[in-house]
Structures are given as structure tokens and as C-alpha cells.
Design an enzyme around this catalytic site. Sequence first.
Site, PDB file in Angstrom:
ATOM      1  N   ASN A   1       0.836  -1.182   0.000  1.00 52.94           N
ATOM      2  CA  ASN A   1       0.000   0.000   0.000  1.00 52.94           C
ATOM      3  C   ASN A   1       0.883   1.248   0.000  1.00 52.94           C
ATOM      4  O   ASN A   1       1.658   1.423   0.918  1.00 52.94           O
ATOM      5  CB  ASN A   1      -0.907   0.000   1.242  1.00 52.94           C
ATOM      6  CG  ASN A   1      -1.952   1.085   1.174  1.00 52.94           C
ATOM      7  OD1 ASN A   1      -2.254   1.602   0.096  1.00 52.94           O
ATOM      8  ND2 ASN A   1      -2.481   1.459   2.307  1.00 52.94           N
TER       9      ASN A   1
ATOM     10  N   ASP B   1      10.218   2.177   1.549  1.00 47.46           N
ATOM     11  CA  ASP B   1       9.034   1.708   2.272  1.00 47.46           C
ATOM     12  C   ASP B   1       9.269   0.248   2.686  1.00 47.46           C
ATOM     13  O   ASP B   1       8.361  -0.591   2.627  1.00 47.46           O
ATOM     14  CB  ASP B   1       7.758   1.843   1.434  1.00 47.46           C
ATOM     15  CG  ASP B   1       6.499   1.700   2.295  1.00 47.46           C
ATOM     16  OD1 ASP B   1       6.630   1.543   3.525  1.00 47.46           O
ATOM     17  OD2 ASP B   1       5.391   1.744   1.732  1.00 47.46           O
TER      18      ASP B   1
END
Lengths: 323, 424
Positions: free
Chosen positions: B279, B306
Site C-alpha cells: 500500500n 518503504d
Amino acid sequence: MNFAHRHVLGIKQFNAEELNFILDTAKSFKEINTRKIKKVPTLRGRTIVNLFFEASTRTRTSFEIAGKRLSADTVNISASSSSVVKGETLEDTARNIEAMHPDIIVMRHSASGACHYLAERLDCSVINAGDGTHEHPSQALLDAVTMIQHKGQLAGLNVAIIGDITHSRVVRSNIDLLHKLGASVRIAGPKTMLPPGLERLGCKVFSRVAEALEGADVVMMLRIQLERQGKTLIPSLREYSRYFGLNEKNLALAKPDAIIMHPGPMNRGVEISSAVADGAQNVILDQVENGVAVRMALLYLAAGGEKQNHDADEGDIHERLAD
Amino acid sequence: MNGLLIKNGRVLDPANKIDAQLDLLVVDGRVAAIGKNLSAAGAQIIDAEGLLVTPGLVDMHVHLRDPGLEYKEDIISGTAAAAAGGVTSIACMPNTRPVIDNLAVCRYIINKAKEQGTANVFPIGSITQGLKGEMLAEMGELKDGGCVAFSDDGVPVVSSELMRRAMEYADTFGAPIISHAEDLSLVGGGVMNDGPVATELGLKGIPWVAEDAMSARDIMLAEFTGAHLHLAHVSTRGSVELVRLAKARGLRVTCEATPHHFTLTDEAVRGYNTNAKMNPPLRAQGDVDAIRAGLADGTIDAIATDHAPHHIDEKNVEFAVALNGIVGLETLLPLTLRLVEQGIIELSQAIALLSCQPAAILGIDRGTLTQGAVADIALIDPYFSWQVEPTKLRSKSKNTPFGGWKMKGAAVKTILAGKLVFER
């Protein structure tokens, strides 16, 4: 032909020749269901587990009857009585069942890809009885048998599928099967229920039902499930029925001999009026009847389609399958 | 003298516009000199012939999972993965247990990294207490304690009023707000990019407008407050375009992109591959192209991973219930160098995106080889060929979609404050 598939996960895995082979096999099983003694020993000694993580009456019963008519031992497990509530993973649940040596697991699950997931991890055959909003191959096959029964062949047919396309696994399997066997698919529904990419799958997409119905040979209505679709997709069942429901008036736009199908369960007065659902053009119960034959064919083929212990009653089937 | 002399490498220091065959001398953990034919009596000599000598890389978006979720990753394994990737500074996100919303957790992380880690760790404090989106965290104390930015990464700040106050308050202390831009009502339970692939797989889609709508709101709030807004992991063409527009209008808006978002599309999800679930989700080719264009023209300021470690039990499940995220520290450098090989960006641009530019966003004195700077250095062999074997990753978690990929380029030596912390 040699049927080289251990699992039945979706229509996607089959080419046209294989689909025709399954349909022919189903046709040959159909006769058994009309006999007085509706049982052949084809799968005697085989064990089939119907592992249903989602409620189902029609599909589960159909698979169970199909297995029993082939003399297999069938066991039904529903999510409420399974270990899911105890927090066990899908893989562990399936492995525990597999340790008891079933030949086939027929699975329904709310997650798209769940049958694919299982098939990658188990040695026994897996048949998809509906995974999330992905595929429902036995439904598309029974729909095809029904269309062929009434229309002779699929090639050249105009099939209109109307309703909530986004949340329908039936549609995804049907689109693939119909295109592979030469039919055209028209899709209609409110834009809130039309997912992106339908054109890329070869469908003609309409937001007006009338346009999709014009000259259709087959009209397939989909169930509206308020519990699944939430509250933001349509304002009310009343308005849905008015703009997207099938009734005697808009049915007149289809060919006069068009057949009307519904995968069930129907919401009478919502997506389909009772007059149409019970009218002369409906073949809805033929679909259910053909479902048993299709599932017998899938169980038989997934089990390897071997000749064994057959008596004269089923000899004709095996003779035909042998060539 | 405690010296280290790196000889004959191609020294690449974008902050100082240096790109030449030079020697670099480190004394007492700091850059003492850069020049031709340096010599230093008693210094240890490293021959860097054929290697790039760059600032140690800076990854401004990492989930270290420590404290609280150490079964996925901890500060030791996470900084080991960083060192192996040439990364010497990481900024870690606050969604730990407990959340980095208090000084104790902030100090725990900084101290553990200093004592046992092999990279600098700069905590990012949460915007709201407990990531609940209700009350602001004590940003003043957290900033003084070492937090470099504030973010509720993983969840958006839903209330526009609260986001406005967060920007104003963080700006009081000179810290940027890092936004995880996502309109949850538009996400609506989606699990992959909305588009033809989601339709085929029967998976619920997350439309691009879920990101664009929130990016637009946050940019408007940045304009209104005058605060520094940094958009994390932009994944859509629209977000890139919005940032481009914001910059053209002179706003204090920066953003980052991840290697997976400029390398993969949602096609990678086929087969229900849970290592392609993250996400924001992998998007369409048009989005990938837009991110690449944004990197090339400077709209995107930083490449960040991330890095989101998850245990195999959390990925080896049905797609819909698999957790979001992939590990990235050890594939950051080669995936970025691919862009150079493909002619999308220059090598010096790549290094800037991985060092001085993220350092500038966070306001940390890293990412350069300026004389006197802390000697965090990566020695990179841009031609080193290797294959990603998930089981061999230093990270505790192996959730990468790049398993089996043939990579070119790797850090062969990583130096932290003058000390060798990794060697290939």
C-alpha cells in the site's frame, strides 16, 4: 482426448477443445439423472470433500448429488462447523483434511484466489465451487450446457448479462467461456457495478439495459445482493428494478425465442419480474438440472477419468470417453 | 592517527557537484580531504579502483518493527540489511508497538541503533498519539529528542482540520509532515490497484483517485499553512502531476517514490502473489512511466524503499488477508541503477536521489562527502552481478517480489563514521 487437468480452478485454464470435451462429457452424464436408479459405480471408493467456507444451498447440493450418483463417498464441511472460527489458517485446515486422503476437495471460499492457493499446496484435486468474485467455473459450464440444449450451439449467440458485474464470479467465468466458444457477450448495469477492463475482455458494455437486450439470444440476469454490495452502489431496490430489472416489456426487445437465465437465487420483483421468471422463455430450472451433470463430469475428469468397475450401465460413457 | 584512505575510486558527491577519479581521506570518522594523490602516513588504504565512492545512502522510509514487532525485523537485522544495501542512514516509521509518539520510544530506538546497529537511525514521530488520528503527538519534545519528521504512515490523517493543525504545529519546530495520502472511503477495502487486472482476478480495486484526492488536499493545506509537506511513496500519475504543479507554484512540497512503484505494475499480482501486495498498490504502466518522468525532471526528490518486513505466515495466506508491504533495503541500489542503465536518469542524479536530497528533506547532516562531514560512505561496484535469493537477505523477513531477479550493482563496502560495517 486426454484431459490433463488435475484441478478445476477456473475457465481460464481451459482452451476451447477442452471446454467442448467437458460439455460433451456432461451431456453424456445427463441421462443418468433421469433413470429410475440414478447411480453408477464410476467413482466407487473415492472420497470427495465439499469444503464450503461460504453459505451455499444450490451448488453444494449439486456437487453432493453429483458425487453420490457417481458412487463416491461425499463429506460436507461448512465454515460454521470448521476450524476457521478457531483461527486456523486455510492451509492448515486443508492439510488436515488432506491427511485423511480425499481424492477431491470441492471448495467455495470468499477470497478470490483461494482455490488457486489451495491447489498450489495440496496433492489432491481441487475443484473451484466459487472463489470470491473471481471464478465459478461449474456455473459457467452448466450455463453453456443449457444454452446448447436450447440453441444448438454457442457460436454466434448474443448473450446479454445484466446486473452487478463487479461482484459476480459467475460473470467472469461466463465471459471467458462464451468468448472461447464463439459467442458474443454484452454487459449492462449501472456504472457503479461495472468494473474497469470489460472491453479489454472483449465485451460490449452498455449502461442502458435496453441496448444490451436488443436482439439478444440469451438474457442472463444476476442477483442483486444488498448485503454484499453495500449501500453506495444503488439508491434503492425499487429504482434498480425500474432501470435494470427484466420485465415483460423490455424482454420484448430480445429475440422472440430468447432464453432467460439466472444463476439463482432470484430476487423476484428486483432483477427479474415473476412474470418473466415463470414465463415460457425461462430455462432457470434447466440450469439447475444441468448443474448436476456438469459437476458429475468435473468430478469424473478430475478423478482421472479412469475406467474402473463399470457395469453395463455406464459402459457407453466410458466407451465414448476412450476415443 | 586513525585514518582511512580510499584511493582511485570515482568519487561521486552530488551535493558538492564532485564526480571525478579522486582519493578520499577519512580521519577520526570524518571526511578529512578529497583530492588527487592523497597520502597519509599510517592510514589504512582501500583500493577503490573501478568503484564508485559515494555518500552512504539515505533511506527516508523504513519500517524497523522495533519495538514490539521484532519477529518481523529489529534494529539489528534492519540496519544489517541497510548496510548490505549501501544504506548508512534510515528514517524509521512510527507504527511500532508502542508507537513512536513519546520520548521513551524515540530514545530507545536511537540508543539501540547506536549501541548495536550498523546504520544511523533517525526516528519519525507520529503525527497523532497512537496513530489514532485524534490528538497531536508531543512533537516539540520528540523533535528535541531526535525525531526528524512526523507521519502517521500506514494510515492517513482523515480529518482535514487535524492535518492543518499538524502542519502548523510541526512547522513551529521546523519538521516536515510526511503524508500517507489515501482517501480511505475511496479505498473501500480494496486490496490491489483498480483496473483490468483486478477485474480479471476478482480482487477489489483501490482506484488512483484515492491517492490523488488526498494528495491534492494535503498540498492545498501545505499552501494554506506554508508548512513543509512531504508525500510518501507517490504511486500515481496524478500525484506526480500535483507535486509538479505545487513546485511550480513555489510551495514547500517534496515527495518520494519507491523502487517497486517505478519497476513493477499491477501485472505482478497475477497468480495472487502476496509479495506484490503493498500500500499504495502497484499501479498501471502509465503510472510507472509518470514516476520515472518525475524522477527524471526532479519532481520527485527522493527514492525510498518503504521497507516493510512481514513474517512468512502473514504473506502465506489468501491474497485478501495478506499484510501489505515488501522488504526493500537490499534491492534499493540495483533497482535505482537500472534507471540509469535504461537512460531515465543520470548516475549523479541517482546518487542524489539516494543521499543528499532525502537528507535535505529530513534536515540531517548526512548524504554528503563535504570536508568535515561524518564519514558515511558507500563503495559501489555498479557492474556487480548477483541474483536475489530471498533466503539470503539480511532482513529477518523475506517478502520480496524480486526473488530470482538478476541484479546489476551492489555496495561492496559500507562505511559508517569511518568504520567498515559491511563488506561483500
